[in-house]
Design an enzyme around this catalytic site. Structure first.
Site, PDB file in Angstrom:
ATOM      1  N   ASN A  86      21.195  69.967  58.882  1.00 45.70           N
ATOM      2  CA  ASN A  86      22.379  69.654  59.675  1.00 45.70           C
ATOM      3  C   ASN A  86      23.453  70.685  59.332  1.00 45.70           C
ATOM      4  O   ASN A  86      23.652  71.004  58.159  1.00 45.70           O
ATOM      5  CB  ASN A  86      22.888  68.244  59.345  1.00 45.70           C
ATOM      6  N   GLY A  92      26.111  66.818  62.389  1.00 41.34           N
ATOM      7  CA  GLY A  92      25.725  65.684  61.555  1.00 41.34           C
ATOM      8  C   GLY A  92      25.777  65.946  60.064  1.00 41.34           C
ATOM      9  O   GLY A  92      25.340  65.113  59.280  1.00 41.34           O
ATOM     10  N   GLN A  93      26.308  67.096  59.639  1.00 40.28           N
ATOM     11  CA  GLN A  93      26.378  67.385  58.204  1.00 40.28           C
ATOM     12  C   GLN A  93      27.461  66.532  57.561  1.00 40.28           C
ATOM     13  O   GLN A  93      28.592  66.477  58.030  1.00 40.28           O
ATOM     14  CB  GLN A  93      26.676  68.874  57.974  1.00 40.28           C
ATOM     15  N   HIS A  99      21.687  72.068  52.511  1.00 44.80           N
ATOM     16  CA  HIS A  99      20.531  71.292  52.066  1.00 44.80           C
ATOM     17  C   HIS A  99      19.551  71.105  53.214  1.00 44.80           C
ATOM     18  O   HIS A  99      19.921  71.040  54.371  1.00 44.80           O
ATOM     19  CB  HIS A  99      20.942  69.942  51.462  1.00 44.80           C
ATOM     20  N   HIS A 101      16.310  68.819  54.586  1.00 45.43           N
ATOM     21  CA  HIS A 101      15.648  67.523  54.490  1.00 45.43           C
ATOM     22  C   HIS A 101      14.156  67.720  54.754  1.00 45.43           C
ATOM     23  O   HIS A 101      13.781  68.367  55.729  1.00 45.43           O
ATOM     24  CB  HIS A 101      16.179  66.554  55.553  1.00 45.43           C
TER      25      HIS A 101
END
Length: 116
Positions: A86, A92-93, A99, A101
């Site tokens: 994101n 949506g971060q 990072h 997912h």
């Protein structure tokens, strides 16, 4: 960054359930999983997001991308997995430390791909 939760995890100030670690990368189970397997892969170097990568980060990002399938294998995701990054608030971060997912198995939340 002193107030970054992932930097605190990297520095050992906050405990995590680690699944992989080397000199540049840490991978750990997400505290709020949205799938049966949900691991975060973070560079130990603080980078806010994909938008903040610089040319000097190319080897690090390459190393992360090579590590992700190996980490997924250790999670038993031999049939496949999703990888998600994101970027920015509209993307949506929610934690501003780059990072990745690793998601596998059954999703446990309906909007899992929107806000993780």
């Amino acid at each position: 960054m002193s107030d970054c939760i992932f930097c605190k995890i990297i520095n050992g100030e906050i405990k995590s359930n680690k699944v992989y670690e080397d000199a540049d990368i840490l991978a750990f189970h997400d505290a709020f999983p949205v799938a049966e397997a949900h691991v975060l892969v973070v560079p130990k170097k603080h980078i806010d997001s994909l938008n903040h990568l610089e040319d000097e980060d190319i080897p690090l990002v390459g190393k992360i991308n090579l590590a992700i399938p190996k980490i997924a294998q250790t999670l038993g995701l031999k049939a496949g997995f999703k990888t998600l990054v994101n970027t920015g608030k509209a993307g949506g971060q929610t934690v501003y430390h780059l990072h990745y997912h690793i998601l596998g198995g059954r999703f446990t939340k309906k909007d899992a791909l929107l806000h993780t």
